[in-house]
Design a protein around this motif. Sequence first.
Motif, PDB file in Angstrom:
ATOM      1  N   GLU A   1       2.451  13.502   6.583  1.00 40.57           N
ATOM      2  CA  GLU A   1       2.432  12.155   6.341  1.00 40.57           C
ATOM      3  C   GLU A   1       2.743  12.048   4.916  1.00 40.57           C
ATOM      4  O   GLU A   1       2.285  12.396   3.807  1.00 40.57           O
ATOM      5  N   ILE A   2       3.616  10.853   4.764  1.00 38.66           N
ATOM      6  CA  ILE A   2       4.210  10.124   3.271  1.00 38.66           C
ATOM      7  C   ILE A   2       3.801   8.891   3.416  1.00 38.66           C
ATOM      8  O   ILE A   2       4.179   8.104   4.316  1.00 38.66           O
ATOM      9  N   LEU A   3       2.857   8.632   2.268  1.00 37.09           N
ATOM     10  CA  LEU A   3       2.285   6.932   2.391  1.00 37.09           C
ATOM     11  C   LEU A   3       3.119   6.620   0.896  1.00 37.09           C
ATOM     12  O   LEU A   3       3.114   7.256  -0.152  1.00 37.09           O
ATOM     13  N   SER A   4       3.940   5.618   1.166  1.00 34.91           N
ATOM     14  CA  SER A   4       4.396   4.936  -0.090  1.00 34.91           C
ATOM     15  C   SER A   4       4.195   3.411   0.034  1.00 34.91           C
ATOM     16  O   SER A   4       4.294   2.879   0.714  1.00 34.91           O
ATOM     17  N   GLU A   5       3.618   3.112  -0.785  1.00 33.96           N
ATOM     18  CA  GLU A   5       2.899   1.742  -1.317  1.00 33.96           C
ATOM     19  C   GLU A   5       2.902   1.334  -2.657  1.00 33.96           C
ATOM     20  O   GLU A   5       2.178   1.710  -3.637  1.00 33.96           O
ATOM     21  N   GLY A   6       3.948   0.551  -2.901  1.00 31.64           N
ATOM     22  CA  GLY A   6       4.197   0.235  -4.256  1.00 31.64           C
ATOM     23  C   GLY A   6       4.747   1.469  -5.160  1.00 31.64           C
ATOM     24  O   GLY A   6       5.528   2.346  -4.546  1.00 31.64           O
ATOM     25  N   ARG A   7       4.127   1.471  -6.467  1.00 36.98           N
ATOM     26  CA  ARG A   7       4.438   2.691  -7.144  1.00 36.98           C
ATOM     27  C   ARG A   7       3.574   4.021  -6.677  1.00 36.98           C
ATOM     28  O   ARG A   7       3.703   5.172  -7.337  1.00 36.98           O
ATOM     29  N   ARG A   8       2.718   4.053  -5.783  1.00 39.47           N
ATOM     30  CA  ARG A   8       1.935   4.981  -5.223  1.00 39.47           C
ATOM     31  C   ARG A   8       2.648   5.701  -4.069  1.00 39.47           C
ATOM     32  O   ARG A   8       3.187   5.404  -2.923  1.00 39.47           O
ATOM     33  N   LEU A   9       2.533   7.133  -4.335  1.00 38.84           N
ATOM     34  CA  LEU A   9       2.900   8.092  -3.404  1.00 38.84           C
ATOM     35  C   LEU A   9       2.024   8.989  -3.035  1.00 38.84           C
ATOM     36  O   LEU A   9       1.296   9.355  -3.763  1.00 38.84           O
ATOM     37  N   GLN A  10       1.469   9.274  -1.739  1.00 38.66           N
ATOM     38  CA  GLN A  10       0.850  10.323  -1.335  1.00 38.66           C
ATOM     39  C   GLN A  10       1.290  11.145  -0.135  1.00 38.66           C
ATOM     40  O   GLN A  10       1.625  10.487   0.825  1.00 38.66           O
ATOM     41  N   VAL A  11       1.149  12.241  -0.210  1.00 44.96           N
ATOM     42  CA  VAL A  11       1.725  13.415   0.773  1.00 44.96           C
ATOM     43  C   VAL A  11       0.531  14.143   1.409  1.00 44.96           C
ATOM     44  O   VAL A  11      -0.131  14.829   0.544  1.00 44.96           O
ATOM     45  N   THR A  12       0.411  14.068   2.628  1.00 44.62           N
ATOM     46  CA  THR A  12      -0.744  14.817   3.226  1.00 44.62           C
ATOM     47  C   THR A  12       0.077  16.005   4.216  1.00 44.62           C
ATOM     48  O   THR A  12       0.755  15.443   5.184  1.00 44.62           O
ATOM     49  N   LEU A  13      -0.330  17.059   4.318  1.00 47.34           N
ATOM     50  CA  LEU A  13       0.172  18.007   5.258  1.00 47.34           C
ATOM     51  C   LEU A  13      -0.729  18.902   5.959  1.00 47.34           C
ATOM     52  O   LEU A  13      -1.795  19.226   5.345  1.00 47.34           O
ATOM     53  N   ASN A  14      -0.882  18.570   7.388  1.00 46.65           N
ATOM     54  CA  ASN A  14      -1.852  19.107   8.272  1.00 46.65           C
ATOM     55  C   ASN A  14      -3.276  18.591   7.646  1.00 46.65           C
ATOM     56  O   ASN A  14      -4.362  19.862   7.377  1.00 46.65           O
ATOM     57  N   ALA A  15      -3.648  17.479   7.255  1.00 52.56           N
ATOM     58  CA  ALA A  15      -4.856  17.042   6.919  1.00 52.56           C
ATOM     59  C   ALA A  15      -5.297  17.272   5.427  1.00 52.56           C
ATOM     60  O   ALA A  15      -6.599  17.120   4.970  1.00 52.56           O
ATOM     61  N   HIS A  16      -4.477  17.860   4.722  1.00 52.33           N
ATOM     62  CA  HIS A  16      -4.687  18.306   3.260  1.00 52.33           C
ATOM     63  C   HIS A  16      -3.809  17.452   2.298  1.00 52.33           C
ATOM     64  O   HIS A  16      -2.591  17.446   2.506  1.00 52.33           O
ATOM     65  N   VAL A  17      -4.391  16.586   1.469  1.00 47.34           N
ATOM     66  CA  VAL A  17      -3.651  15.999   0.447  1.00 47.34           C
ATOM     67  C   VAL A  17      -3.110  17.027  -0.629  1.00 47.34           C
ATOM     68  O   VAL A  17      -3.581  17.767  -1.310  1.00 47.34           O
ATOM     69  N   VAL A  18      -1.457  16.907  -0.495  1.00 45.48           N
ATOM     70  CA  VAL A  18      -1.073  17.807  -1.194  1.00 45.48           C
ATOM     71  C   VAL A  18      -0.194  17.311  -2.780  1.00 45.48           C
ATOM     72  O   VAL A  18      -0.495  17.910  -3.685  1.00 45.48           O
ATOM     73  N   THR A  19       0.121  15.923  -2.690  1.00 50.86           N
ATOM     74  CA  THR A  19       0.496  15.348  -3.849  1.00 50.86           C
ATOM     75  C   THR A  19       0.220  13.954  -3.824  1.00 50.86           C
ATOM     76  O   THR A  19       0.185  13.438  -2.823  1.00 50.86           O
ATOM     77  N   GLU A  20      -0.126  13.513  -5.054  1.00 47.86           N
ATOM     78  CA  GLU A  20      -0.530  12.080  -5.370  1.00 47.86           C
ATOM     79  C   GLU A  20       0.297  11.725  -6.567  1.00 47.86           C
ATOM     80  O   GLU A  20       0.208  12.368  -7.320  1.00 47.86           O
ATOM     81  N   GLN A  21       0.887  10.466  -6.491  1.00 49.14           N
ATOM     82  CA  GLN A  21       1.433   9.887  -7.830  1.00 49.14           C
ATOM     83  C   GLN A  21       1.208   8.294  -7.661  1.00 49.14           C
ATOM     84  O   GLN A  21       1.023   7.773  -6.732  1.00 49.14           O
ATOM     85  N   THR A  22       0.931   7.730  -8.680  1.00 49.96           N
ATOM     86  CA  THR A  22       0.725   6.352  -8.985  1.00 49.96           C
ATOM     87  C   THR A  22       1.829   5.744  -9.802  1.00 49.96           C
ATOM     88  O   THR A  22       1.671   4.627 -10.044  1.00 49.96           O
ATOM     89  N   ASN A  23       2.912   6.264 -10.393  1.00 50.47           N
ATOM     90  CA  ASN A  23       3.878   5.866 -11.087  1.00 50.47           C
ATOM     91  C   ASN A  23       5.223   6.194 -10.419  1.00 50.47           C
ATOM     92  O   ASN A  23       6.243   6.574 -11.159  1.00 50.47           O
ATOM     93  N   ALA A  24       5.463   6.001  -8.953  1.00 43.35           N
ATOM     94  CA  ALA A  24       6.695   6.290  -8.408  1.00 43.35           C
ATOM     95  C   ALA A  24       7.922   5.726  -9.097  1.00 43.35           C
ATOM     96  O   ALA A  24       7.849   4.569  -9.202  1.00 43.35           O
ATOM     97  N   GLU A  25       9.047   6.248  -9.576  1.00 42.12           N
ATOM     98  CA  GLU A  25       9.985   5.692 -10.059  1.00 42.12           C
ATOM     99  C   GLU A  25      10.812   4.831  -9.135  1.00 42.12           C
ATOM    100  O   GLU A  25      11.085   3.812  -9.359  1.00 42.12           O
TER     101      GLU A  25
END
Length: 169
Positions: free
Chosen positions: A119-143
Motif C-alpha cells: 500500500e502506498i499512501l500519497s497525501e500532499g507531501r506525505r508518503l507512507q509505504v506498507t508491505l504485508n501490514a508492516h510500515v516500510v517507509t515514511e516521508q513527510t517532505n515528498a518532492e
Amino acid sequence: MSGFSFFPHGVNQDPKGVFKLINGTLRISGEEQGYLATKAEYSNYRLIAEYKWGSLPAGQTERDSGIFIHGQGPDRFFMASTECTLYSGSNWVSGQVGPVAPNSIKNRENPIGEWNTLEILSEGRRLQVTLNAHVVTEQTNAERQSGKVLLQSRCGEVFFRRLELQPVR
C-alpha cells in the motif's frame, strides 16, 4: 489495458509482449526494461497492489521491479518519478521510496510465489509505504505530489492481481 501506455521500445511498442493481461492478472515478464504507465495523473490517493514473483532468468539471483509514482513529463526511459522498490534475493528492501531509509533492513516480502500486499499512501507531501501490514517507509517532505503511476519491468517475472487506486481526503 486502455488506461495505460507501454514503454519498452517507444510509446505503445511491446513486440515481445512484456506486459500481458491473463485472466485478470497482469504479467510482466521482466525480460526487457520498461514500464506500463497510467495515462491519467493522480494525487492524494492510496494505491493497493497485490503482487507476487514468478520465474527468474537463468544465471540471475535477484529480482528487481518497482512501482513508480508521480511520473511527470513525456514517456521516455524513465520519466521523472519516485520509485517504490520491489526486490527479492538482494540486500535491498521492498517498499523503500527513493533515497529515504526504510524503517527496517528486513525485507517484509512473503516467499517467492506467494502474494504480497503493498500500500502506498500519497497525501500532499506525505508518503507512507506498507508491505504485508508492516510500515516500510515514511516521508513527510515528498518532492513530487502528483503524476502518473508506472509499473516497472526489469529483472524477473512479476504478477499483479490487484491494482486499486482510492482517493483520500
